[in-house]
Write a protein that holds these residues in place. Structure first.
Motif, PDB file in Angstrom:
ATOM      1  N   ARG A 135       0.572  -1.017   0.095  1.00  0.00           N
ATOM      2  CA  ARG A 135       0.112   0.178  -0.363  1.00  0.00           C
ATOM      3  C   ARG A 135       0.982   1.186  -0.254  1.00  0.00           C
ATOM      4  O   ARG A 135       1.618   1.290   0.243  1.00  0.00           O
ATOM      5  CB  ARG A 135      -0.612  -0.439   1.245  1.00  0.00           C
ATOM      6  CG  ARG A 135      -2.005  -1.189   0.835  1.00  0.00           C
ATOM      7  CD  ARG A 135      -3.581  -1.011   2.066  1.00  0.00           C
ATOM      8  NE  ARG A 135      -2.443  -0.367   4.134  1.00  0.00           N
ATOM      9  CZ  ARG A 135      -2.437  -2.018   4.597  1.00  0.00           C
ATOM     10  NH1 ARG A 135      -2.607  -2.498   4.641  1.00  0.00           N
ATOM     11  NH2 ARG A 135      -2.386  -0.848   5.718  1.00  0.00           N
ATOM     12  N   PRO A 136       0.254   2.079  -0.616  1.00  0.00           N
ATOM     13  CA  PRO A 136       1.380   3.523  -0.594  1.00  0.00           C
ATOM     14  C   PRO A 136       1.528   3.943   0.773  1.00  0.00           C
ATOM     15  O   PRO A 136       2.302   5.012   0.896  1.00  0.00           O
ATOM     16  CB  PRO A 136       0.052   4.822  -1.811  1.00  0.00           C
ATOM     17  CG  PRO A 136      -0.427   3.728  -2.476  1.00  0.00           C
ATOM     18  CD  PRO A 136      -0.587   2.321  -1.547  1.00  0.00           C
ATOM     19  N   ASP A 137       0.540   4.143   1.752  1.00  0.00           N
ATOM     20  CA  ASP A 137       0.372   4.798   3.081  1.00  0.00           C
ATOM     21  C   ASP A 137       1.059   3.634   3.997  1.00  0.00           C
ATOM     22  O   ASP A 137       1.060   3.725   4.833  1.00  0.00           O
ATOM     23  CB  ASP A 137      -0.321   4.637   3.368  1.00  0.00           C
ATOM     24  CG  ASP A 137      -1.886   3.643   3.449  1.00  0.00           C
ATOM     25  OD1 ASP A 137      -1.465   3.047   2.722  1.00  0.00           O
ATOM     26  OD2 ASP A 137      -2.656   4.193   4.058  1.00  0.00           O
ATOM     27  N   ALA A 138       2.182   2.468   3.188  1.00  0.00           N
ATOM     28  CA  ALA A 138       2.614   1.214   4.036  1.00  0.00           C
ATOM     29  C   ALA A 138       3.562   1.642   4.812  1.00  0.00           C
ATOM     30  O   ALA A 138       4.329   2.787   4.881  1.00  0.00           O
ATOM     31  CB  ALA A 138       2.939  -0.103   3.874  1.00  0.00           C
ATOM     32  N   ALA A 139       3.745   1.181   6.779  1.00  0.00           N
ATOM     33  CA  ALA A 139       4.675   2.407   7.317  1.00  0.00           C
ATOM     34  C   ALA A 139       5.683   1.131   6.894  1.00  0.00           C
ATOM     35  O   ALA A 139       5.882   0.777   5.836  1.00  0.00           O
ATOM     36  CB  ALA A 139       4.420   0.910   8.858  1.00  0.00           C
ATOM     37  N   PRO A 140       7.141   1.939   7.797  1.00  0.00           N
ATOM     38  CA  PRO A 140       8.208   1.851   6.922  1.00  0.00           C
ATOM     39  C   PRO A 140       8.370  -0.099   7.576  1.00  0.00           C
ATOM     40  O   PRO A 140       8.109  -0.147   8.525  1.00  0.00           O
ATOM     41  CB  PRO A 140       9.268   2.275   7.939  1.00  0.00           C
ATOM     42  CG  PRO A 140       8.007   4.137   8.177  1.00  0.00           C
ATOM     43  CD  PRO A 140       7.275   3.442   8.417  1.00  0.00           C
ATOM     44  N   LEU A 141       9.238  -0.137   6.776  1.00  0.00           N
ATOM     45  CA  LEU A 141       9.797  -1.960   7.238  1.00  0.00           C
ATOM     46  C   LEU A 141      11.091  -1.957   8.089  1.00  0.00           C
ATOM     47  O   LEU A 141      11.727  -1.945   7.321  1.00  0.00           O
ATOM     48  CB  LEU A 141       9.740  -2.727   5.775  1.00  0.00           C
ATOM     49  CG  LEU A 141       9.796  -3.936   5.660  1.00  0.00           C
ATOM     50  CD1 LEU A 141       9.221  -4.670   6.605  1.00  0.00           C
ATOM     51  CD2 LEU A 141      10.531  -4.523   4.482  1.00  0.00           C
ATOM     52  N   ILE A 142      10.665  -2.493   8.812  1.00  0.00           N
ATOM     53  CA  ILE A 142      12.346  -3.350   9.953  1.00  0.00           C
ATOM     54  C   ILE A 142      12.621  -4.971   9.775  1.00  0.00           C
ATOM     55  O   ILE A 142      11.160  -5.180   9.637  1.00  0.00           O
ATOM     56  CB  ILE A 142      12.625  -2.743  11.124  1.00  0.00           C
ATOM     57  CG1 ILE A 142      12.356  -1.396  11.136  1.00  0.00           C
ATOM     58  CG2 ILE A 142      13.561  -3.393  12.067  1.00  0.00           C
ATOM     59  CD1 ILE A 142      12.050  -0.080  13.009  1.00  0.00           C
ATOM     60  N   LEU A 143      13.464  -4.938   9.475  1.00  0.00           N
ATOM     61  CA  LEU A 143      13.038  -6.410   9.380  1.00  0.00           C
ATOM     62  C   LEU A 143      14.467  -6.906   9.790  1.00  0.00           C
ATOM     63  O   LEU A 143      15.433  -6.071  10.229  1.00  0.00           O
ATOM     64  CB  LEU A 143      13.793  -6.650   7.457  1.00  0.00           C
ATOM     65  CG  LEU A 143      13.370  -6.965   6.464  1.00  0.00           C
ATOM     66  CD1 LEU A 143      13.360  -6.896   5.481  1.00  0.00           C
ATOM     67  CD2 LEU A 143      12.218  -7.458   6.258  1.00  0.00           C
ATOM     68  N   LEU A 144      14.338  -8.138  10.611  1.00  0.00           N
ATOM     69  CA  LEU A 144      14.870  -8.555  11.819  1.00  0.00           C
ATOM     70  C   LEU A 144      15.173 -10.398  11.402  1.00  0.00           C
ATOM     71  O   LEU A 144      14.770 -11.036  11.219  1.00  0.00           O
ATOM     72  CB  LEU A 144      14.030  -8.460  12.787  1.00  0.00           C
ATOM     73  CG  LEU A 144      14.995  -8.660  14.424  1.00  0.00           C
ATOM     74  CD1 LEU A 144      16.404  -8.323  14.657  1.00  0.00           C
ATOM     75  CD2 LEU A 144      14.241  -8.835  15.427  1.00  0.00           C
ATOM     76  N   GLY A 145      16.717 -10.560  10.625  1.00  0.00           N
ATOM     77  CA  GLY A 145      16.807 -11.754  10.816  1.00  0.00           C
ATOM     78  C   GLY A 145      17.700 -12.551  11.892  1.00  0.00           C
ATOM     79  O   GLY A 145      18.606 -11.726  13.036  1.00  0.00           O
ATOM     80  N   ALA A 166      15.462  -0.574   6.996  1.00  0.00           N
ATOM     81  CA  ALA A 166      16.408  -0.844   7.800  1.00  0.00           C
ATOM     82  C   ALA A 166      16.390  -2.170   8.552  1.00  0.00           C
ATOM     83  O   ALA A 166      15.660  -2.305   8.218  1.00  0.00           O
ATOM     84  CB  ALA A 166      15.751  -0.142   9.680  1.00  0.00           C
ATOM     85  N   LEU A 167      17.758  -2.567   8.944  1.00  0.00           N
ATOM     86  CA  LEU A 167      17.726  -4.074   9.224  1.00  0.00           C
ATOM     87  C   LEU A 167      18.122  -4.204  10.022  1.00  0.00           C
ATOM     88  O   LEU A 167      19.421  -3.371  10.602  1.00  0.00           O
ATOM     89  CB  LEU A 167      19.338  -4.415   8.051  1.00  0.00           C
ATOM     90  CG  LEU A 167      19.650  -5.802   7.665  1.00  0.00           C
ATOM     91  CD1 LEU A 167      17.996  -7.204   7.295  1.00  0.00           C
ATOM     92  CD2 LEU A 167      20.029  -6.463   6.562  1.00  0.00           C
ATOM     93  N   ILE A 168      18.081  -5.720  11.145  1.00  0.00           N
ATOM     94  CA  ILE A 168      18.869  -5.829  12.095  1.00  0.00           C
ATOM     95  C   ILE A 168      18.532  -7.492  12.008  1.00  0.00           C
ATOM     96  O   ILE A 168      17.971  -8.312  11.938  1.00  0.00           O
ATOM     97  CB  ILE A 168      17.130  -5.376  13.301  1.00  0.00           C
ATOM     98  CG1 ILE A 168      17.199  -3.885  13.914  1.00  0.00           C
ATOM     99  CG2 ILE A 168      17.906  -5.888  15.008  1.00  0.00           C
ATOM    100  CD1 ILE A 168      16.166  -3.630  14.751  1.00  0.00           C
TER     101      ILE A 168
END
Length: 354
Positions: A135-145, A166-168
């Motif tokens: 979606r255009p209004d999607a929240a920022p994505l933080i990936l955690l692996g 961001a990536l954690i």
């Protein structure tokens, strides 16, 4: 079950998850007949207080983002405390059990079998679609692996620039334990065998030391499904090791990621075949010094935090140790992921400094 335009069965409805109150799961059919499973945490109101103080979207410490967690090898998602931490900071938390793992493992499937870590791209895309990241209004994505999941996500971000904010990485398997030179020597032989006999098994090397440090059945703190997280891990195929070596070589060449990266590692390793209480205060799977060095190949904004006495999964360490890990994430995100005043939950809500 309905089908999408490309003939892939549509995902099922959200239903209660095995983790209990607040946790729900969604089965996501994939091309080829496998499935991935997305887990989400929907906290009761008000948010329960987790390892860090709860923060609403107007707080300077808030992280109005979508967090997606990916587990490691021979593993699945059961870290409820981690979900509550992120919910307490105003984020929506999700975790995916990749195909052939955990909730997604079906009778007759080979646990963890893969020929390339890129084979998990459909799993991640299905998860992101279910999260509303299209979606255009999607929240920022933080990936955690974690571990192999960290390696998978690092290379995914490299191949999909602009998708994540961001990536954690929690003890990511960025380099072979026996050093880069050993990987380079072994890799051509492993690759050739993977092409000829991909399901060839390596002799088991896991003595169950990690399980002894973690499982409540052996004096640890955590209860989990040992069919999905076996005492000595899944059998290791030559195809899997080839997939890992290939991804590690890509990292070694330099990913040049443009997103801020946080790497959490123990301050020491315990890579011995015999049990010792020292294993309860160290990473028993990786050479953390080798990984710390390799982490510098990820990008230009990489923060490496060494957590004293942490185990391989930092978030399964002793309570005081994992509290340090949560505090490290809070400090890092407060500096690298700013929330502009009066911002909404949009892709631009999290702004790296500079």
């Amino acid at each position: 079950m309905n089908e999408s335009a490309d003939g892939i069965p549509a995902a099922q409805e959200w239903r209660p998850d095995i983790l209990g109150e607040g946790f729900e799961q969604l089965t996501m059919p994939l091309p080829g007949g496998s499935v991935a499973t997305l887990v989400r945490y929907v906290p009761p109101e008000p948010h329960p207080r987790g390892p860090a103080p709860a923060a609403d979207s107007g707080s300077p410490d808030a992280v109005p983002a979508d967090v997606l967690y990916v587990h490691g090898w021979s593993d699945y998602f059961f870290q409820t405390e981690l979900a509550r931490y992120w919910a307490g900071r105003g984020a929506r938390f999700f975790a995916v059990d990749l195909h052939n793992y955990g909730r997604s493992l079906r009778p007759g499937q080979e646990p963890g079998f893969t020929r390339s870590l890129a084979e998990y791209d459909p799993d991640l895309e299905a998860a992101l679609l279910a999260m509303g990241q299209d979606r255009p209004d999607a929240a920022p994505l933080i990936l955690l692996g974690h571990s192999t999941g960290g390696l998978t996500l690092a290379t995914w971000v490299y191949r999909h620039p602009g998708r994540a904010a961001a990536l954690i990485l929690n003890s990511p398997w960025l380099e072979f334990q026996a050093t880069e030179l050993a990987r380079r020597v072994m890799s051509p032989l492993v690759s050739l065998q993977a092409q000829r006999r991909p399901r060839t098994l390596f002799p088991p090397v896991d003595q169950g030391i990690y399980t002894r440090t973690v499982s409540a059945a052996f004096g640890g703190e955590w209860h989990y499904n040992t069919d999905w997280r076996p005492v000595r891990g899944f059998p290791v195929t030559v195809a899997f090791l080839d997939a890992v070596f290939s991804a590690q070589a890509t990292v070694a060449d330099g990913l040049r990621l443009e997103v801020p990266v946080l790497v959490l590692l123990s301050d020491k390793s315990y890579l011995h075949p015999r049990w010792s209480e020292a294993a309860e205060r160290a990473d028993v799977a990786l050479d953390v010094n080798v990984v710390a060095h390799r982490a510098l190949s990820l990008g230009s904004a990489v923060s490496v935090v060494r957590i004293a006495n942490a185990m391989h999964d930092v978030f399964l360490s002793a309570p005081a140790v994992r509290a340090q890990a949560y505090a490290a994430i809070t400090r890092w995100s407060s500096g690298y992921l700013r929330v502009p005043p009066q911002s909404g939950r949009t892709r631009s809500s999290l702004t790296p400094p500079g």
